[in-house]
Design a protein around this motif. Structure first.
Motif, PDB file in Angstrom:
ATOM      1  N   GLU A 151       0.857  -1.188   0.000  1.00  0.00           N
ATOM      2  CA  GLU A 151       0.000   0.000   0.000  1.00  0.00           C
ATOM      3  C   GLU A 151       0.892   1.236   0.000  1.00  0.00           C
ATOM      4  O   GLU A 151       1.810   1.347   0.807  1.00  0.00           O
ATOM      5  CB  GLU A 151      -0.892  -0.005   1.235  1.00  0.00           C
ATOM      6  CG  GLU A 151      -1.891   1.129   1.251  1.00  0.00           C
ATOM      7  CD  GLU A 151      -2.855   1.013   2.412  1.00  0.00           C
ATOM      8  OE1 GLU A 151      -2.882   1.953   3.228  1.00  0.00           O
ATOM      9  OE2 GLU A 151      -3.557  -0.010   2.495  1.00  0.00           O
ATOM     10  N   PRO A 152       0.653   2.181  -0.915  1.00  0.00           N
ATOM     11  CA  PRO A 152       1.509   3.366  -0.972  1.00  0.00           C
ATOM     12  C   PRO A 152       1.290   4.278   0.233  1.00  0.00           C
ATOM     13  O   PRO A 152       0.205   4.314   0.811  1.00  0.00           O
ATOM     14  CB  PRO A 152       1.059   4.064  -2.265  1.00  0.00           C
ATOM     15  CG  PRO A 152      -0.320   3.569  -2.518  1.00  0.00           C
ATOM     16  CD  PRO A 152      -0.384   2.182  -1.938  1.00  0.00           C
ATOM     17  N   ALA A 153       2.332   4.990   0.588  1.00  0.00           N
ATOM     18  CA  ALA A 153       2.223   5.964   1.682  1.00  0.00           C
ATOM     19  C   ALA A 153       1.518   7.211   1.147  1.00  0.00           C
ATOM     20  O   ALA A 153       1.658   7.561  -0.019  1.00  0.00           O
ATOM     21  CB  ALA A 153       3.613   6.335   2.178  1.00  0.00           C
ATOM     22  N   TYR A 154       0.727   7.826   1.983  1.00  0.00           N
ATOM     23  CA  TYR A 154       0.081   9.074   1.605  1.00  0.00           C
ATOM     24  C   TYR A 154       0.120   9.998   2.805  1.00  0.00           C
ATOM     25  O   TYR A 154       0.141   9.578   3.945  1.00  0.00           O
ATOM     26  CB  TYR A 154      -1.350   8.856   1.097  1.00  0.00           C
ATOM     27  CG  TYR A 154      -2.248   8.091   2.038  1.00  0.00           C
ATOM     28  CD1 TYR A 154      -3.076   8.770   2.912  1.00  0.00           C
ATOM     29  CD2 TYR A 154      -2.251   6.703   2.053  1.00  0.00           C
ATOM     30  CE1 TYR A 154      -3.899   8.078   3.777  1.00  0.00           C
ATOM     31  CE2 TYR A 154      -3.073   5.997   2.911  1.00  0.00           C
ATOM     32  CZ  TYR A 154      -3.890   6.684   3.768  1.00  0.00           C
ATOM     33  OH  TYR A 154      -4.696   6.008   4.626  1.00  0.00           O
ATOM     34  N   GLY A 155       0.170  11.277   2.501  1.00  0.00           N
ATOM     35  CA  GLY A 155       0.339  12.250   3.569  1.00  0.00           C
ATOM     36  C   GLY A 155      -0.907  13.077   3.821  1.00  0.00           C
ATOM     37  O   GLY A 155      -1.982  12.808   3.290  1.00  0.00           O
ATOM     38  N   GLN A 194      -3.907  14.263   1.339  1.00  0.00           N
ATOM     39  CA  GLN A 194      -3.937  13.256   0.287  1.00  0.00           C
ATOM     40  C   GLN A 194      -4.884  12.150   0.718  1.00  0.00           C
ATOM     41  O   GLN A 194      -5.204  12.020   1.899  1.00  0.00           O
ATOM     42  CB  GLN A 194      -2.547  12.671   0.022  1.00  0.00           C
ATOM     43  CG  GLN A 194      -1.569  13.674  -0.546  1.00  0.00           C
ATOM     44  CD  GLN A 194      -0.217  13.032  -0.804  1.00  0.00           C
ATOM     45  OE1 GLN A 194       0.211  12.136  -0.081  1.00  0.00           O
ATOM     46  NE2 GLN A 194       0.450  13.500  -1.829  1.00  0.00           N
ATOM     47  N   LEU A 208      -6.106   7.865  -0.185  1.00  0.00           N
ATOM     48  CA  LEU A 208      -5.976   6.602  -0.895  1.00  0.00           C
ATOM     49  C   LEU A 208      -7.397   6.155  -1.212  1.00  0.00           C
ATOM     50  O   LEU A 208      -8.215   5.975  -0.318  1.00  0.00           O
ATOM     51  CB  LEU A 208      -5.259   5.556  -0.032  1.00  0.00           C
ATOM     52  CG  LEU A 208      -5.053   4.200  -0.670  1.00  0.00           C
ATOM     53  CD1 LEU A 208      -4.174   4.314  -1.905  1.00  0.00           C
ATOM     54  CD2 LEU A 208      -4.428   3.244   0.335  1.00  0.00           C
TER      55      LEU A 208
END
Length: 56
Positions: free
Chosen positions: A19-23, A26, A28
């Motif tokens: 799972e990509p990191a998001y800040g 942002q 998902l």
């Protein structure tokens, strides 16, 4: 999470990726489905995508 990968030959495969990191500010988004609407989306990043005919 699963993702659709288009390789350099234009072959499609579903693969598991982390799972990509998001800040902050942002999101998902979980997609339930997607499709190619017409011929204008058939070329993505220089790769030709196959399209099956059907009802739009």
């Amino acid at each position: 999470m699963r993702t659709l990968i288009v390789d350099e030959r234009g072959s499609l495969s579903v693969q598991e990726i982390p799972e990509p990191a998001y800040g902050e500010c942002q999101a998902l988004v979980k997609m339930l489905s997607c499709g190619v609407c017409n011929g204008t989306e058939r070329h993505v990043g220089g790769i030709y995508l196959p399209v099956c005919g059907g009802v739009s």
